[in-house]
Design an enzyme around this catalytic site. Structure first.
Site, PDB file in Angstrom:
ATOM      1  N   HIS A  11      -7.396  -0.908   5.529  1.00 43.95           N
ATOM      2  CA  HIS A  11      -6.371  -0.023   6.097  1.00 43.95           C
ATOM      3  C   HIS A  11      -6.194   1.166   5.151  1.00 43.95           C
ATOM      4  CE1 HIS A  11      -2.702   1.206   8.141  1.00 43.95           C
ATOM      5  NE2 HIS A  11      -2.028   1.113   7.017  1.00 43.95           N
ATOM      6  N   ASP A  60      -0.036  -4.041   6.158  1.00 41.84           N
ATOM      7  CA  ASP A  60      -0.693  -3.579   7.388  1.00 41.84           C
ATOM      8  C   ASP A  60      -2.142  -4.067   7.489  1.00 41.84           C
ATOM      9  OD1 ASP A  60       1.636  -2.259   7.934  1.00 41.84           O
ATOM     10  OD2 ASP A  60       0.847  -0.231   7.671  1.00 41.84           O
ATOM     11  N   HIS A  93       1.444   3.921   1.980  1.00 39.41           N
ATOM     12  CA  HIS A  93       2.018   4.658   3.110  1.00 39.41           C
ATOM     13  C   HIS A  93       3.548   4.743   3.019  1.00 39.41           C
ATOM     14  CE1 HIS A  93      -1.778   4.009   5.788  1.00 39.41           C
ATOM     15  NE2 HIS A  93      -1.867   5.086   5.032  1.00 39.41           N
ATOM     16  N   HIS A 116       4.860  -5.023  10.490  1.00 38.94           N
ATOM     17  CA  HIS A 116       5.258  -4.372  11.751  1.00 38.94           C
ATOM     18  C   HIS A 116       5.385  -5.377  12.890  1.00 38.94           C
ATOM     19  CE1 HIS A 116       4.726  -0.122  10.485  1.00 38.94           C
ATOM     20  NE2 HIS A 116       3.769  -0.608   9.707  1.00 38.94           N
ATOM     21  N   ASP A 160       5.957   4.480   5.063  1.00 36.51           N
ATOM     22  CA  ASP A 160       6.803   3.450   5.668  1.00 36.51           C
ATOM     23  C   ASP A 160       6.732   2.119   4.908  1.00 36.51           C
ATOM     24  OD1 ASP A 160       4.130   3.212   6.664  1.00 36.51           O
ATOM     25  OD2 ASP A 160       4.840   1.925   8.291  1.00 36.51           O
ATOM     26  N   HIS A 161       6.148   2.166   3.701  1.00 36.26           N
ATOM     27  CA  HIS A 161       6.090   0.971   2.849  1.00 36.26           C
ATOM     28  C   HIS A 161       6.641   1.236   1.451  1.00 36.26           C
ATOM     29  CE1 HIS A 161       3.577  -1.337   5.758  1.00 36.26           C
ATOM     30  NE2 HIS A 161       3.412  -0.106   6.195  1.00 36.26           N
ATOM     31  N   HIS A 215       0.837  -1.206   0.000  1.00 34.95           N
ATOM     32  CA  HIS A 215       0.000   0.000   0.000  1.00 34.95           C
ATOM     33  C   HIS A 215       0.871   1.254   0.000  1.00 34.95           C
ATOM     34  CE1 HIS A 215       0.745  -0.561   4.299  1.00 34.95           C
ATOM     35  NE2 HIS A 215       0.217   0.610   4.581  1.00 34.95           N
TER      36      HIS A 215
HETATM   37 FE    FE Z   1       2.864   0.536   8.078  1.00 32.36          FE
HETATM   38 ZN    ZN Z   2       0.129   1.535   6.582  1.00 32.61          ZN
END
Ligand code: FE
Ligand code: ZN
Length: 255
Positions: free
Chosen positions: A113, A132, A57, A170, A59-60, A55
């Site tokens: 999400h 996530d 975001h 995570h 942090d991805h 996805h």
């Molecule tokens: Fe994440």
């Molecule tokens: Zn995320």
């Protein structure tokens, strides 16, 4: 056989490198950052061929552009999210098959999400890279989706083989477990799992991947049918997705 390398980055993210030795393919799932990925590639002597994003975001996808520039790899991500995925080359959607040398992954559309969230299912390896969507003892927050939608995404995952390894993005398991125990304090499988998790964390070891079988037995977000949870929430007659919605709602304000 695929070789999977788990790289812990940032505060609690995991990046996964997947190497298919016969076809010389190497993919990285959700590269939050580029540097540790480049370093691992060099140590292993692997050439990066694909980035697979679950996805949009940061942090991805944070390492997408640098990895693409330095390795020439292709970025694979959800077609619906092409505007939000940096460097996207190959647009995929539900049911598409991605070939990595002799291995293949099927795309599962799992919105909730985010609206464009996908998971990568390696059926022959019993491995699911789910970003996530599902965590150890938890699930992703509903930033862009409704509870009903997230519940049908989780039902897709629930239908996979019990021996599926759940590669989440995570390390949240222990914190999630404190909430899970509040939902289902009498669940013995959960109590035992929490002891194992405490040992692993004490030794500095990851709790991810977990087995789908264990998540089904202990993760409250996969257990809206549980009589104990329903009793506790006063929702004995509600639909599964409604119980799921209430669990998610309570987790959002749990500290
Ligand atoms: Fe994440
Ligand atoms: Zn995320």
């Amino acid at each position: 056989m695929l070789e999977v390398v788990q790289i812990p980055v940032l505060h609690d993210n995991y990046i996964y490198l997947i190497h298919e030795p016969n076809g010389w393919a190497t993919a990285v799932i959700d590269p939050a950052v580029a540097e540790p990925v480049l370093q691992t590639l060099e140590e292993k002597g692997w050439k990066l061929t694909h980035i697979l994003n679950t996805h949009h975001h940061g942090d991805h996808v944070g390492g997408n552009i640098e990895l693409k520039r330095k390795t020439g790899c292709a970025v694979v991500a959800m077609a619906r999210d092409k505007e939000r995925i940096p460097g996207i080359d190959i647009e995929v959607s539900e049911g598409d098959i991605i070939g990595l040398g002799h291995a293949e992954a099927k795309v599962l559309d799992v919105p909730g999400h985010t609206s464009g969230h996908i998971a990568f299912w390696f059926a022959e390896e019993y491995a699911l890279f789910c970003g996530d969507t599902l965590f150890g003892l938890g699930c992703g927050r509903l930033f862009e989706g409704h509870a009903k939608e997230m519940w049908s995404s989780l039902e897709k995952i629930r239908a996979l083989p019990l021996s599926t390894r759940i590669y989440s993005a995570h390390e949240y398991t222990q914190a999630n477990g404190r909430f899970a125990l509040q939902m289902e304090p009498e669940n013995q499988a959960l109590q035992q799992r929490m002891e194992q998790i405490a040992k692993l964390r004490y030794l500095g070891l990851p709790t991810v991947p977990s087995l789908l079988e264990d998540e089904l037995a202990t993760n409250p977000f996969l257990r809206p049918h549980s009589p104990e949870i329903r009793r506790r929430l006063g929702l004995s007659k509600a639909a599964d997705w409604q119980v799921f919605a209430e669990i998610r709602h309570r987790k959002d304000s749990f500290t």
